[in-house]
Design a protein around this motif. Structure first.
Motif, PDB file in Angstrom:
ATOM      1  N   MET A 146       0.716  -1.241  -0.116  1.00 45.12           N
ATOM      2  CA  MET A 146      -0.064   0.094  -0.080  1.00 45.12           C
ATOM      3  C   MET A 146       0.824   1.182   0.021  1.00 45.12           C
ATOM      4  N   GLY A 147       2.040   0.983   0.292  1.00 38.61           N
ATOM      5  CA  GLY A 147       2.963   2.247   0.180  1.00 38.61           C
ATOM      6  C   GLY A 147       2.986   2.964   1.658  1.00 38.61           C
ATOM      7  N   LEU A 148       2.320   2.227   2.516  1.00 39.19           N
ATOM      8  CA  LEU A 148       2.257   3.081   3.993  1.00 39.19           C
ATOM      9  C   LEU A 148       3.596   2.659   4.778  1.00 39.19           C
ATOM     10  N   LYS A 149       4.310   1.503   4.177  1.00 39.78           N
ATOM     11  CA  LYS A 149       5.575   1.314   5.026  1.00 39.78           C
ATOM     12  C   LYS A 149       6.527   0.904   4.124  1.00 39.78           C
ATOM     13  N   SER A 150       8.082   1.132   4.463  1.00 42.01           N
ATOM     14  CA  SER A 150       9.011   0.845   3.523  1.00 42.01           C
ATOM     15  C   SER A 150      10.251   0.258   4.285  1.00 42.01           C
ATOM     16  N   GLU A 151      10.816  -0.798   3.775  1.00 41.47           N
ATOM     17  CA  GLU A 151      12.091  -1.121   4.418  1.00 41.47           C
ATOM     18  C   GLU A 151      13.111  -0.761   3.675  1.00 41.47           C
ATOM     19  N   ASN A 152      14.202  -0.552   4.038  1.00 42.02           N
ATOM     20  CA  ASN A 152      15.421  -0.157   3.523  1.00 42.02           C
ATOM     21  C   ASN A 152      16.069  -1.575   3.102  1.00 42.02           C
ATOM     22  N   ILE A 153      15.692  -2.224   2.248  1.00 48.25           N
ATOM     23  CA  ILE A 153      16.283  -3.541   1.748  1.00 48.25           C
ATOM     24  C   ILE A 153      17.557  -3.473   1.262  1.00 48.25           C
ATOM     25  N   GLU A 154      18.038  -2.374   0.549  1.00 46.74           N
ATOM     26  CA  GLU A 154      19.137  -2.201  -0.175  1.00 46.74           C
ATOM     27  C   GLU A 154      20.385  -2.279   1.203  1.00 46.74           C
ATOM     28  N   GLN A 155      20.097  -1.743   2.127  1.00 47.90           N
ATOM     29  CA  GLN A 155      20.986  -1.621   3.321  1.00 47.90           C
ATOM     30  C   GLN A 155      20.956  -3.095   3.911  1.00 47.90           C
ATOM     31  N   ALA A 156      19.853  -3.622   4.100  1.00 46.73           N
ATOM     32  CA  ALA A 156      19.951  -4.858   4.656  1.00 46.73           C
ATOM     33  C   ALA A 156      20.378  -5.868   3.857  1.00 46.73           C
ATOM     34  N   LEU A 157      20.616  -5.760   2.619  1.00 47.26           N
ATOM     35  CA  LEU A 157      21.079  -6.802   1.768  1.00 47.26           C
ATOM     36  C   LEU A 157      22.577  -6.524   1.903  1.00 47.26           C
ATOM     37  N   VAL A 158      23.478  -5.523   1.885  1.00 50.29           N
ATOM     38  CA  VAL A 158      24.911  -5.351   1.991  1.00 50.29           C
ATOM     39  C   VAL A 158      25.159  -5.444   3.445  1.00 50.29           C
ATOM     40  N   ALA A 159      24.318  -5.348   4.462  1.00 50.04           N
ATOM     41  CA  ALA A 159      24.885  -5.331   5.848  1.00 50.04           C
ATOM     42  C   ALA A 159      25.036  -6.631   6.597  1.00 50.04           C
ATOM     43  N   THR A 160      26.087  -6.605   7.428  1.00 47.51           N
ATOM     44  CA  THR A 160      26.129  -7.676   8.216  1.00 47.51           C
ATOM     45  C   THR A 160      26.351  -7.265   9.677  1.00 47.51           C
ATOM     46  N   GLY A 161      25.880  -8.163  10.467  1.00 50.53           N
ATOM     47  CA  GLY A 161      25.722  -7.806  11.989  1.00 50.53           C
ATOM     48  C   GLY A 161      24.607  -6.548  11.970  1.00 50.53           C
ATOM     49  N   SER A 162      24.741  -5.379  12.873  1.00 53.34           N
ATOM     50  CA  SER A 162      23.676  -4.527  13.234  1.00 53.34           C
ATOM     51  C   SER A 162      23.856  -3.279  12.558  1.00 53.34           C
ATOM     52  N   TYR A 163      22.801  -2.675  12.282  1.00 54.97           N
ATOM     53  CA  TYR A 163      23.069  -1.212  11.977  1.00 54.97           C
ATOM     54  C   TYR A 163      21.931  -0.382  12.403  1.00 54.97           C
ATOM     55  N   GLU A 164      22.077   0.941  12.596  1.00 55.57           N
ATOM     56  CA  GLU A 164      20.792   1.588  13.040  1.00 55.57           C
ATOM     57  C   GLU A 164      19.883   2.327  11.921  1.00 55.57           C
ATOM     58  N   ASP A 165      18.710   2.413  11.639  1.00 54.58           N
ATOM     59  CA  ASP A 165      18.364   3.432  10.843  1.00 54.58           C
ATOM     60  C   ASP A 165      17.220   4.092  11.104  1.00 54.58           C
ATOM     61  N   GLU A 166      16.570   4.892  10.650  1.00 52.99           N
ATOM     62  CA  GLU A 166      15.334   5.576  11.143  1.00 52.99           C
ATOM     63  C   GLU A 166      14.103   5.428  10.110  1.00 52.99           C
ATOM     64  N   ALA A 167      13.077   5.065  10.806  1.00 56.39           N
ATOM     65  CA  ALA A 167      11.825   4.971   9.971  1.00 56.39           C
ATOM     66  C   ALA A 167      10.809   5.842  10.811  1.00 56.39           C
ATOM     67  N   ASP A 168      10.023   6.811  10.246  1.00 58.67           N
ATOM     68  CA  ASP A 168       8.915   7.446  10.664  1.00 58.67           C
ATOM     69  C   ASP A 168       9.482   8.282  11.977  1.00 58.67           C
ATOM     70  N   GLY A 169      10.751   8.781  11.714  1.00 58.90           N
ATOM     71  CA  GLY A 169      11.242   9.328  12.846  1.00 58.90           C
ATOM     72  C   GLY A 169      11.538   8.726  13.994  1.00 58.90           C
ATOM     73  N   GLN A 170      11.399   7.439  13.989  1.00 59.47           N
ATOM     74  CA  GLN A 170      11.749   6.562  15.017  1.00 59.47           C
ATOM     75  C   GLN A 170      13.114   5.743  14.871  1.00 59.47           C
ATOM     76  N   LYS A 171      14.182   5.705  15.679  1.00 60.55           N
ATOM     77  CA  LYS A 171      15.303   4.995  15.567  1.00 60.55           C
ATOM     78  C   LYS A 171      15.052   3.417  15.600  1.00 60.55           C
ATOM     79  N   ARG A 172      15.668   2.665  14.880  1.00 63.37           N
ATOM     80  CA  ARG A 172      15.216   1.393  15.070  1.00 63.37           C
ATOM     81  C   ARG A 172      16.626   0.438  14.738  1.00 63.37           C
ATOM     82  N   LEU A 173      16.678  -0.364  15.595  1.00 65.21           N
ATOM     83  CA  LEU A 173      17.981  -1.214  15.397  1.00 65.21           C
ATOM     84  C   LEU A 173      17.816  -2.447  14.582  1.00 65.21           C
ATOM     85  N   ASN A 174      18.582  -2.618  13.534  1.00 67.55           N
ATOM     86  CA  ASN A 174      18.230  -3.824  12.542  1.00 67.55           C
ATOM     87  C   ASN A 174      19.526  -4.844  12.724  1.00 67.55           C
TER      88      ASN A 174
END
Lengths: 408, 605
Positions: free
Chosen positions: B246-274
């Motif tokens: 629906m386009g109400l949500k999106s994930e930063n899949i590019e980052q998840a694809l290349v990442a190993t371990g953990s990284y932080e990102d932000e969605a809807d103004g909230q910090k998240r730990l991936n």
């Protein structure tokens, strides 16, 4: 600590030194006090016992206050708001998708979703957990009686009772797909008289539009636009020329009126397409019969079925005709995404379905309810996207999730 | 570092000058505020350090928790995939062992396998054209399913002899409810009738198990895991996949694809730990998403808490330091009060020797100082008195030459007139007068002597003024042995004669009376002379103690008054009452002293 201090305060100096030698394992605070005492003795020739005692007292009070300060916790979060989803009488896949969406939104907002089902036969059941999915026959709209008086049917009564039950459960917002205008006005009356604390209970409508006052928000697809899409799709299927029949319109149901309007509007652009007939029907069997009559009586190239039951009935008739080798050149464009419709779509009986996203209806509905409860901006009307799905693209990755929203 | 120190120094100087200039540089103020500032500063630094440490630890533990959960999910999935691979191998084994898949034996075994695992939906064997060879449970293939176009079919053909897992999809080959499945497919070459034949074995497993494995995960209140396909980044599983479409949500899949371990990102103004973890054997990647504000106390919360604590501590510290400073400065303030008293002229103060060492020392010094001042003052007073006394004595000793000259003139006149009796009386009186005046240099004499002195003087004056006046002297018996300053009566009598009677028409009368009044000794001198005005009376006691000239004895009334006050104190002295044409009365009041007391007084001096 105080006692300790007090005791050491009055011990003689000789005692003190003895004490330290005698008992090296005295606890630290005592040691500290001792040290302080010795220091004061070096500093003050005559220690002012009063002052020290006060200081001790103040220190104790400080500790107490500090502990209190540290013990201060942030405001305890209030109990989460309860949002009730009154599932339509007779659950179908759309209703299930709505529930999933509502649950997703409730989880995100930290709210609690309760689902109250309205089954007139079984009375009221409160279902806090996911009930086993049972594919129903789809919603059946109650038709108005012609004499103006409008006694509530059993199903409508069941829905109103379900609302009462939800309010008893402490629901602070209602998501509902009402069966009729009468049922809706009863429900709104209940929601507004219910407010014991003077809080108006917001009512959020899903999928239907009735001209009743007191609705917080309507989550609905744009039925006129959906009708246009259906007409347009049919026009493309027929290559811009042909005869069309409308199946399942309803002169009193605003949803179906709007769909019909949209269809006519889009077909007006194609002078070579003629709408031959309009056949009113509301159940699968009735629609099948109507379609049978229609196809027997006249040459029709396309059927636009304005509701689930109509498209199923039409498909049944086409199946019958195919099996009798009567040829099958009639195209069907329908509305809905129930499993049987999808099967017909896969088989190519139905060419196009206008699908609405039930999940997002539930999701956005709960979002609006939460926004109202938090005194935030509420949209009076949220328009849902619809999607035209065809036999070719129904198993595309993103369409799969739309058409089959849950894993079983 | 140096600049910082310089800055602190300049700040301190500024502050100090500000304090100096303001009225708040009291010890109390300084102690209170320096205490408070110091403690709060220390606390703040501590709080900051702790806060950093704390948040770091919290982040670390949150990360660790998330990682463990994601690892667990990954392990479970791998386990599941492995068991499914085993199952596939078992099916393959049973079906294609002998190069044939016909026969009841095979059917039975396959049915056993099917019933043992409820998540196997179907087993399908196809040839390379997509033609159905065998399936369990037996069912018609839907022509509308277009088997050859399905992903699993193509990947099986593309990479033969390799078990490939498809993305979850809807199985649409058979009638019945549409189900989400993961297809395991493999292109297998079987020898049949001496010929190699390519077949494709498809096992569809229900996605429900994996879905539940992923759905059950809770990372905080709203956290979740989603799964992507490592090769193309397609979403395999996402709890809110609908929202993504629906386009109400999106994930930063590019980052998840290349990442190993953990990284932080932000969605809807909230910090998240991936947290990312690859699942072996299936080419998927699990991404755990946890909202930081849920899994650990946010910095803001910690800050708020610390600020609260700091405020409480500040209040407490201010209270305590106020108390401390007031208790420290109390003796100093007491000192100040005493010093003020000294300022006002009260030197009889003494500070108690107590309080902190410095204050004690100060008190000692102060007491010593006040004592010194006291002794110096008394010395000065003594000296002054001595000086005055010497002056007075000099005055007393001075007999105005005029008086002597007049008296001797009178004597000569009397001798010339052969009034021998009177001459004798006069000379005798004069000599007595002198003897008492001198009185061996003593300033204190008995009332008796003083009266005698006055008597002689009156006698001489009576003769000189040709008996122009009478006088009477009466003294109470118990007053005669009392002590008095000498020469208190004579100046007043002289006054009475010279100013009161000399210019009076009638016969004058001077009455001298000595008596006790309470604890005072009173000499009353009454005359019936011309009297005085108020003005004159007030001038009497204001004039110079030494009369510069005139016919008097040289000792003025003021002198008498001063001497009495100097010697006996402020409470004593002269009092006048006078009426014009009626006369004047003078009271001389002195304390009653006997001989013995006089000696004591002398000893004290």
């Amino acid at each position: 600590m105080m006692n300790n201090k007090g005791n050491s305060m009055f011990t003689k100096r000789t005692n003190r030194s003895n004490k330290i030698h005698r008992n090296r394992t005295e606890w630290i605070a005592h040691h500290l006090v001792m040290k302080m005492k010795i220091c004061t003795h070096v500093e003050f020739i005559r220690p002012r016992i009063l002052t020290l005692r006060y200081t001790g007292m103040i220190a104790a009070i400080c500790c107490l206050l500090l502990c209190m300060a540290c013990g201060m916790s942030t405001d305890p979060a209030g109990s989460p708001p309860r949002i009730a989803l009154i599932t339509p009488a007779g659950t179908g896949e759309l209703a299930e998708a709505i529930r999933l969406g509502a649950e997703a939104a409730a989880k995100e907002a930290g709210a609690e979703l309760i689902t109250v089902e309205a089954f007139p036969s079984e009375g009221l059941t409160y279902a806090p957990s996911i009930p086993d999915f049972t594919a129903g026959q789809g919603k059946v709209k109650q038709e108005h009686l012609q004499d103006g008086t409008y006694p509530l049917s059993e199903r409508e009564q069941a829905q109103v009772d379900a609302v009462s039950l939800a309010l008893e459960q402490g629901a602070s917002a209602l998501l509902i797909d009402p069966l009729s205008e009468k049922a809706l006005s009863d429900i709104i009356q209940k929601a507004q008289t219910q407010n014991a604390n003077g809080v108006v209970i917001p009512v959020i409508l899903l999928n239907d539009e009735f001209p009743v006052k007191g609705i917080t928000s309507v989550i609905s697809m744009d039925n006129v636009e959906a009708g246009r899409e259906a007409g347009q799709a049919m026009a493309v299927l027929l290559g811009g020329r042909g005869r069309i029949a409308l199946l399942g319109p309803d002169p009193v149901n605003p949803v179906l009126i709007n769909r019909e309007l949209g269809v006519e509007e889009s077909l007006a652009q194609y002078p070579d397409i003629h709408v031959e007939a309009q056949s009113v029907c509301s159940t699968r069997d009735a629609c099948w019969q109507v379609a049978k009559q229609l196809l027997d009586q006249q040459q029709v190239d396309g059927l636009i079925a304005l509701q689930e039951s109509a498209s199923l009935g039409a498909a049944d008739e086409l199946n019958r005709r195919t099996s009798e080798n009567n040829g099958n050149k009639v195209k069907i464009v329908g509305f809905g995404s129930e499993q049987q419709q999808l099967e017909q779509l896969q088989e190519g009986r139905i060419q196009h379905l206008i699908v609405q996203n039930g999940f997002s209806a539930g999701y956005l509905g709960v979002n609006q309810a939460v926004a109202r409860l938090n005194n935030q901006q509420v949209q009076a009307r949220v328009t849902l996207e619809t999607k035209l799905v065809s036999t070719d693209n129904m198993f595309w990755m993103d369409n799969q999730k739309l058409l089959f929203p849950f894993v079983q | 570092m140096r600049t910082f120190a310089g800055w602190i120094r300049s700040l301190w100087l500024k502050l100090r000058s500000r304090l100096r200039s303001s009225r708040v540089s009291s010890i109390r103020f300084i102690i209170t505020w320096s205490f408070s500032v110091f403690i709060v500063l220390v606390l703040t630094i501590m709080a900051m350090l702790l806060h950093d440490k704390f948040t770091q630890a919290a982040e670390r533990s949150a990360e660790l928790t998330t990682r463990q959960i994601v690892d667990q999910v990954s392990y479970n999935l791998e386990d599941y995939v492995r068991s499914m691979s085993h199952l596939y191998r078992a099916i393959e084994e049973h079906m294609l062992r002998d190069g044939t898949w016909e026969g009841d034996q095979v059917d039975k075994q396959l049915d056993t396998l099917l019933s043992s695992r409820e998540d196997i939906i179907s087993i399908t064997l196809l040839d390379s054209t997509g033609h159905l060879l065998k399936n369990r449970p037996s069912a018609e293939l839907k022509p509308s399913a277009h088997v050859t176009q399905q992903g699993w079919f193509q990947s099986a053909l593309r990479v033969p002899d390799h078990l490939s897992f498809s993305l979850p999809h809807i199985q649409n080959m058979y009638t019945g409810p549409y189900k989400w499945v993961v297809s395991m497919s493999k292109g297998i070459t079987v020898r049949q009738n001496g010929q190699d034949r390519q077949v494709i074995l498809l096992v569809d497993i229900n996605f429900k198990q994996m879905d539940e494995l992923s759905r059950r995960v809770s990372l905080g209140q709203r956290g979740y895991v989603y799964i992507i396909d490592e090769s193309a980044g397609n979403i395999v599983y996402h709890p809110q996949q609908q929202l993504m479409y629906m386009g109400l949500k999106s994930e930063n899949i590019e980052q998840a694809l290349v990442a190993t371990g953990s990284y932080e990102d932000e969605a809807d103004g909230q910090k998240r730990l991936n947290t990312v973890k690859s699942v072996a054997n299936i080419g998927w990647k699990i991404v755990g998403v946890a909202y930081l504000d849920e899994i650990m106390t946010t910095r803001q919360e910690v800050n708020g808490y610390l600020i609260r604590v700091l405020l409480v501590v500040l209040v407490l510290v201010i209270l305590v330091s106020l108390f401390l400073s007031s208790s420290l400065t109390r003796p100093i303030r007491r000192m100040e009060r005493k010093m003020k008293a000294v300022e006002r002229g009260d030197f009889n103060v003494e500070l108690p020797i107590e309080g902190p060492l410095e204050v004690e020392r100060l008190s000692r010094r102060f007491n010593l100082m006040v004592y010194k001042i006291r002794t110096l003052m008394s010395e000065i007073i003594h000296e002054q008195e001595q000086k005055r006394r010497l002056e007075l004595e000099a005055l007393q000793a001075q007999i105005n030459p005029h008086f002597l000259y007049n008296t001797l003139n009178s004597v000569v006149r009397m001798v010339g007139m052969s009034r021998n009796e009177e001459v004798i009386t006069m000379i005798t009186s004069l000599s007595r007068l002198f003897r008492i005046s001198l009185s061996q240099g003593k300033t204190i004499i008995t009332v008796r002597e003083e009266l005698e002195h006055a008597h002689h003087y009156l006698t001489i004056q009576q003769m000189r003024f040709k008996r122009k006046f009478n006088f009477s002297m009466t003294a109470d018996e118990d007053t005669l042995d009392c002590l008095t300053l000498k020469l208190v009566l004579q100046p007043l009598i002289e006054n009475a004669i010279v100013h009161g009677i000399e210019y009076h028409m009638d016969e004058g009368c001077i009455e001298i009376r000595v008596y006790r009044e309470d604890d005072k000794l009173v000499f009353r001198i009454t005359d019936n002379g011309v009297g005085m005005t108020e003005e004159q009376m007030s001038k009497l006691l204001m004039g110079s103690p030494i009369v510069k000239s005139g016919a008097g004895s040289g000792v003025a009334v003021r002198n008498v008054h001063d001497r009495i006050q100097l010697y006996y104190g402020e409470a004593y002295g002269l009092e006048f009452e006078s009426e014009l044409e009626e006369g004047t009365t003078v009271w001389i009041r002195i304390p009653i002293q006997s001989e013995r007391e006089e000696d004591d007084a002398h000893d004290e001096q």
